[in-house]
Design a protein around this motif. Structure first.
Motif, PDB file in Angstrom:
ATOM      1  N   ALA A  50      -5.134  -3.117  -2.654  1.00  0.00           N
ATOM      2  CA  ALA A  50      -4.992  -2.146  -3.741  1.00  0.00           C
ATOM      3  C   ALA A  50      -6.305  -1.418  -4.004  1.00  0.00           C
ATOM      4  CB  ALA A  50      -4.501  -2.840  -5.010  1.00  0.00           C
ATOM      5  N   GLU A  51      -7.417  -2.117  -3.895  1.00  0.00           N
ATOM      6  CA  GLU A  51      -8.709  -1.450  -4.093  1.00  0.00           C
ATOM      7  C   GLU A  51      -8.984  -0.451  -2.980  1.00  0.00           C
ATOM      8  OE1 GLU A  51     -12.127  -3.796  -5.085  1.00  0.00           O
ATOM      9  OE2 GLU A  51     -11.056  -4.913  -6.644  1.00  0.00           O
ATOM     10  N   VAL A  52      -8.635  -0.816  -1.751  1.00  0.00           N
ATOM     11  CA  VAL A  52      -8.811   0.122  -0.639  1.00  0.00           C
ATOM     12  C   VAL A  52      -7.945   1.353  -0.864  1.00  0.00           C
ATOM     13  CG1 VAL A  52      -8.434   0.464   1.845  1.00  0.00           C
ATOM     14  CG2 VAL A  52      -9.474  -1.667   1.018  1.00  0.00           C
ATOM     15  N   GLN A  53      -6.709   1.143  -1.293  1.00  0.00           N
ATOM     16  CA  GLN A  53      -5.775   2.254  -1.518  1.00  0.00           C
ATOM     17  C   GLN A  53      -6.266   3.175  -2.627  1.00  0.00           C
ATOM     18  OE1 GLN A  53      -3.748   2.517  -4.520  1.00  0.00           O
ATOM     19  NE2 GLN A  53      -2.871   4.451  -3.806  1.00  0.00           N
ATOM     20  N   SER A  54      -6.905   2.625  -3.630  1.00  0.00           N
ATOM     21  CA  SER A  54      -7.229   3.424  -4.813  1.00  0.00           C
ATOM     22  C   SER A  54      -8.434   4.332  -4.636  1.00  0.00           C
ATOM     23  CB  SER A  54      -7.443   2.521  -6.030  1.00  0.00           C
ATOM     24  OG  SER A  54      -8.652   1.794  -5.900  1.00  0.00           O
ATOM     25  N   ALA A  55      -9.349   4.002  -3.734  1.00  0.00           N
ATOM     26  CA  ALA A  55     -10.550   4.824  -3.581  1.00  0.00           C
ATOM     27  C   ALA A  55     -11.235   4.538  -2.251  1.00  0.00           C
ATOM     28  CB  ALA A  55     -11.530   4.534  -4.716  1.00  0.00           C
ATOM     29  N   ALA A  56     -11.855   5.544  -1.700  1.00  0.00           N
ATOM     30  CA  ALA A  56     -12.665   5.372  -0.493  1.00  0.00           C
ATOM     31  C   ALA A  56     -14.036   4.887  -0.936  1.00  0.00           C
ATOM     32  CB  ALA A  56     -12.758   6.675   0.284  1.00  0.00           C
ATOM     33  N   ALA A  57     -14.080   3.625  -1.313  1.00  0.00           N
ATOM     34  CA  ALA A  57     -15.291   3.008  -1.843  1.00  0.00           C
ATOM     35  C   ALA A  57     -15.303   1.545  -1.405  1.00  0.00           C
ATOM     36  CB  ALA A  57     -15.296   3.107  -3.368  1.00  0.00           C
ATOM     37  N   PRO A  58     -16.448   0.897  -1.491  1.00  0.00           N
ATOM     38  CA  PRO A  58     -16.467  -0.517  -1.133  1.00  0.00           C
ATOM     39  C   PRO A  58     -15.514  -1.333  -2.012  1.00  0.00           C
ATOM     40  CG  PRO A  58     -18.709   0.338  -1.311  1.00  0.00           C
ATOM     41  CD  PRO A  58     -17.777   1.406  -1.838  1.00  0.00           C
ATOM     42  N   THR A  86       1.387 -17.000  -2.308  1.00  0.00           N
ATOM     43  CA  THR A  86       0.205 -17.850  -2.353  1.00  0.00           C
ATOM     44  C   THR A  86      -0.941 -17.133  -3.061  1.00  0.00           C
ATOM     45  OG1 THR A  86      -0.708 -17.038  -0.257  1.00  0.00           O
ATOM     46  CG2 THR A  86       0.847 -18.918  -0.140  1.00  0.00           C
ATOM     47  N   PRO A  87      -1.829 -17.899  -3.669  1.00  0.00           N
ATOM     48  CA  PRO A  87      -3.010 -17.272  -4.271  1.00  0.00           C
ATOM     49  C   PRO A  87      -3.833 -16.468  -3.249  1.00  0.00           C
ATOM     50  CG  PRO A  87      -2.768 -19.509  -5.075  1.00  0.00           C
ATOM     51  CD  PRO A  87      -1.759 -19.331  -3.964  1.00  0.00           C
ATOM     52  N   LEU A  88      -3.866 -16.915  -1.995  1.00  0.00           N
ATOM     53  CA  LEU A  88      -4.586 -16.170  -0.972  1.00  0.00           C
ATOM     54  C   LEU A  88      -3.950 -14.801  -0.750  1.00  0.00           C
ATOM     55  CD1 LEU A  88      -6.636 -15.708   1.267  1.00  0.00           C
ATOM     56  CD2 LEU A  88      -5.142 -17.034   2.798  1.00  0.00           C
ATOM     57  N   LEU A  89      -2.639 -14.752  -0.588  1.00  0.00           N
ATOM     58  CA  LEU A  89      -1.975 -13.466  -0.385  1.00  0.00           C
ATOM     59  C   LEU A  89      -2.156 -12.566  -1.599  1.00  0.00           C
ATOM     60  CD1 LEU A  89      -0.357 -11.553   1.364  1.00  0.00           C
ATOM     61  CD2 LEU A  89       1.737 -12.713   0.579  1.00  0.00           C
ATOM     62  N   ARG A  90      -2.091 -13.138  -2.787  1.00  0.00           N
ATOM     63  CA  ARG A  90      -2.310 -12.349  -4.009  1.00  0.00           C
ATOM     64  C   ARG A  90      -3.712 -11.730  -3.988  1.00  0.00           C
ATOM     65  NH1 ARG A  90      -0.530 -15.878  -7.178  1.00  0.00           N
ATOM     66  NH2 ARG A  90       1.530 -14.957  -7.380  1.00  0.00           N
ATOM     67  N   ALA A  91      -4.704 -12.501  -3.570  1.00  0.00           N
ATOM     68  CA  ALA A  91      -6.076 -11.996  -3.508  1.00  0.00           C
ATOM     69  C   ALA A  91      -6.217 -10.910  -2.439  1.00  0.00           C
ATOM     70  CB  ALA A  91      -7.047 -13.149  -3.237  1.00  0.00           C
ATOM     71  N   LEU A  92      -5.520 -11.071  -1.310  1.00  0.00           N
ATOM     72  CA  LEU A  92      -5.565 -10.051  -0.262  1.00  0.00           C
ATOM     73  C   LEU A  92      -4.890  -8.763  -0.728  1.00  0.00           C
ATOM     74  CD1 LEU A  92      -4.918 -12.224   2.919  1.00  0.00           C
ATOM     75  CD2 LEU A  92      -7.126 -11.383   2.033  1.00  0.00           C
ATOM     76  N   LEU A  93      -3.808  -8.886  -1.470  1.00  0.00           N
ATOM     77  CA  LEU A  93      -3.151  -7.694  -2.016  1.00  0.00           C
ATOM     78  C   LEU A  93      -4.058  -6.967  -3.011  1.00  0.00           C
ATOM     79  CD1 LEU A  93       0.458  -9.087  -2.435  1.00  0.00           C
ATOM     80  CD2 LEU A  93      -0.261  -7.304  -0.827  1.00  0.00           C
ATOM     81  N   ARG A  94      -4.862  -7.710  -3.736  1.00  0.00           N
ATOM     82  CA  ARG A  94      -5.833  -7.091  -4.646  1.00  0.00           C
ATOM     83  C   ARG A  94      -6.837  -6.259  -3.846  1.00  0.00           C
ATOM     84  NH1 ARG A  94     -10.242 -10.270  -8.461  1.00  0.00           N
ATOM     85  NH2 ARG A  94     -11.419  -8.398  -9.045  1.00  0.00           N
ATOM     86  N   ILE A  95      -7.302  -6.813  -2.725  1.00  0.00           N
ATOM     87  CA  ILE A  95      -8.216  -6.068  -1.855  1.00  0.00           C
ATOM     88  C   ILE A  95      -7.521  -4.810  -1.342  1.00  0.00           C
ATOM     89  CG2 ILE A  95      -9.338  -6.112   0.416  1.00  0.00           C
ATOM     90  CD1 ILE A  95     -10.140  -9.030  -0.202  1.00  0.00           C
ATOM     91  N   LEU A 142      -8.423  -3.058   6.910  1.00  0.00           N
ATOM     92  CA  LEU A 142      -8.009  -2.111   7.945  1.00  0.00           C
ATOM     93  C   LEU A 142      -6.529  -1.747   7.821  1.00  0.00           C
ATOM     94  CD1 LEU A 142      -8.751  -0.372  10.312  1.00  0.00           C
ATOM     95  CD2 LEU A 142      -8.539  -2.385  11.798  1.00  0.00           C
ATOM     96  N   ILE A 143      -5.676  -2.713   7.500  1.00  0.00           N
ATOM     97  CA  ILE A 143      -4.257  -2.399   7.292  1.00  0.00           C
ATOM     98  C   ILE A 143      -4.117  -1.425   6.126  1.00  0.00           C
ATOM     99  CG2 ILE A 143      -2.022  -3.342   6.526  1.00  0.00           C
ATOM    100  CD1 ILE A 143      -2.868  -5.951   8.098  1.00  0.00           C
ATOM    101  N   ALA A 144      -4.776  -1.707   5.016  1.00  0.00           N
ATOM    102  CA  ALA A 144      -4.673  -0.830   3.844  1.00  0.00           C
ATOM    103  C   ALA A 144      -5.193   0.569   4.156  1.00  0.00           C
ATOM    104  CB  ALA A 144      -5.425  -1.436   2.660  1.00  0.00           C
ATOM    105  N   ALA A 145      -6.317   0.664   4.845  1.00  0.00           N
ATOM    106  CA  ALA A 145      -6.875   1.970   5.183  1.00  0.00           C
ATOM    107  C   ALA A 145      -5.957   2.723   6.142  1.00  0.00           C
ATOM    108  CB  ALA A 145      -8.265   1.796   5.795  1.00  0.00           C
ATOM    109  N   ALA A 146      -5.441   2.028   7.149  1.00  0.00           N
ATOM    110  CA  ALA A 146      -4.543   2.670   8.105  1.00  0.00           C
ATOM    111  C   ALA A 146      -3.282   3.163   7.417  1.00  0.00           C
ATOM    112  CB  ALA A 146      -4.198   1.705   9.242  1.00  0.00           C
ATOM    113  N   VAL A 193       0.838  -1.196   0.000  1.00  0.00           N
ATOM    114  CA  VAL A 193       0.000   0.000   0.000  1.00  0.00           C
ATOM    115  C   VAL A 193       0.879   1.255   0.000  1.00  0.00           C
ATOM    116  CG1 VAL A 193      -1.671   1.332   1.369  1.00  0.00           C
ATOM    117  CG2 VAL A 193      -2.010  -1.123   1.009  1.00  0.00           C
ATOM    118  N   SER A 194       1.942   1.234   0.799  1.00  0.00           N
ATOM    119  CA  SER A 194       2.857   2.383   0.852  1.00  0.00           C
ATOM    120  C   SER A 194       3.536   2.618  -0.485  1.00  0.00           C
ATOM    121  CB  SER A 194       3.894   2.170   1.958  1.00  0.00           C
ATOM    122  OG  SER A 194       3.259   2.074   3.216  1.00  0.00           O
ATOM    123  N   GLN A 195       3.885   1.542  -1.182  1.00  0.00           N
ATOM    124  CA  GLN A 195       4.467   1.655  -2.523  1.00  0.00           C
ATOM    125  C   GLN A 195       3.442   2.266  -3.480  1.00  0.00           C
ATOM    126  OE1 GLN A 195       7.585   0.812  -3.391  1.00  0.00           O
ATOM    127  NE2 GLN A 195       7.494   0.754  -5.598  1.00  0.00           N
TER     128      GLN A 195
END
Length: 181
Positions: free
Chosen positions: A105-113, A94-103, A137-141, A53-55
């Motif tokens: 990135a979406e949090v980082q990109s916009a204040a939207a669901p 892992t595919p799970l971590l990749r999916a969490l990183l996608r989430i 919460l990590i991404a938002a923080a 997220v910081s990157q």
């Protein structure tokens, strides 16, 4: 040079937290809970989410710090972290971590669901409510932390600083870490 006069010469958020301990303490406490407290996501993976997220937010201090903290706690170390920051779609995670990183990135990109598709993809890889919650919460923080650091134009140290900080954070955590940096 920072936009405000600090009473210390610490870089990044460390200098801001040492300058205003009244606000630094709760921010550090939040980081401690999010990145080191109980979670089904490993500490290294949570640090990697913070680094990613910081990157994305173009915040060199936080990206460098949390990359070092992640590398110190993940098999694959700096090489793995660099591959995730370059392209999580092709990184050896892992595919799970990749999916969490996608989430994240979406949090980082916009204040939207977060999109239903990103949540469904994470659930398909085994994410439960806690993993999704913690990632959001990590991404938002880290959007907050990144804007705090970047908004006040704090200084960015050399790579050696991050390695020393990683040793401290991995061993002792975030509480009071700014006073020892």
């Amino acid at each position: 040079m920072a936009h405000i006069a600090l009473d210390n010469d610490l870089p990044g958020i460390s200098g801001l937290m040492a300058h205003r301990k009244d606000t630094g303490e709760p921010l550090n406490h939040l980081a401690e809970i999010l990145l080191r407290g109980p979670s089904p996501i490993s500490r290294g993976e949570r640090e990697l989410i913070a680094a990613y997220v910081s990157q994305l937010n173009a915040t060199p201090f936080c990206a460098g710090s949390h990359s070092a903290f992640a590398a110190a706690q993940l098999a694959g170390g700096e090489r793995l972290v660099a591959s995730v920051l370059a392209d999580p779609a092709t990184a050896p995670i892992t595919p799970l971590l990749r999916a969490l990183l996608r989430i994240a990135a979406e949090v980082q990109s916009a204040a939207a669901p977060v999109s239903d598709e990103a949540v469904a993809a994470a659930r398909a890889e085994g994410a439960g409510d806690t993993e999704i919650h913690d990632t959001v919460l990590i991404a938002a923080a880290f959007c907050l932390y990144n804007r705090y650091v970047s908004g006040l134009a704090t200084t960015v140290p050399d790579a050696d600083y991050y390695r020393g900080s990683a040793e401290r954070i991995v061993a002792r955590g975030y509480r009071g870490s700014y006073s020892e940096a």
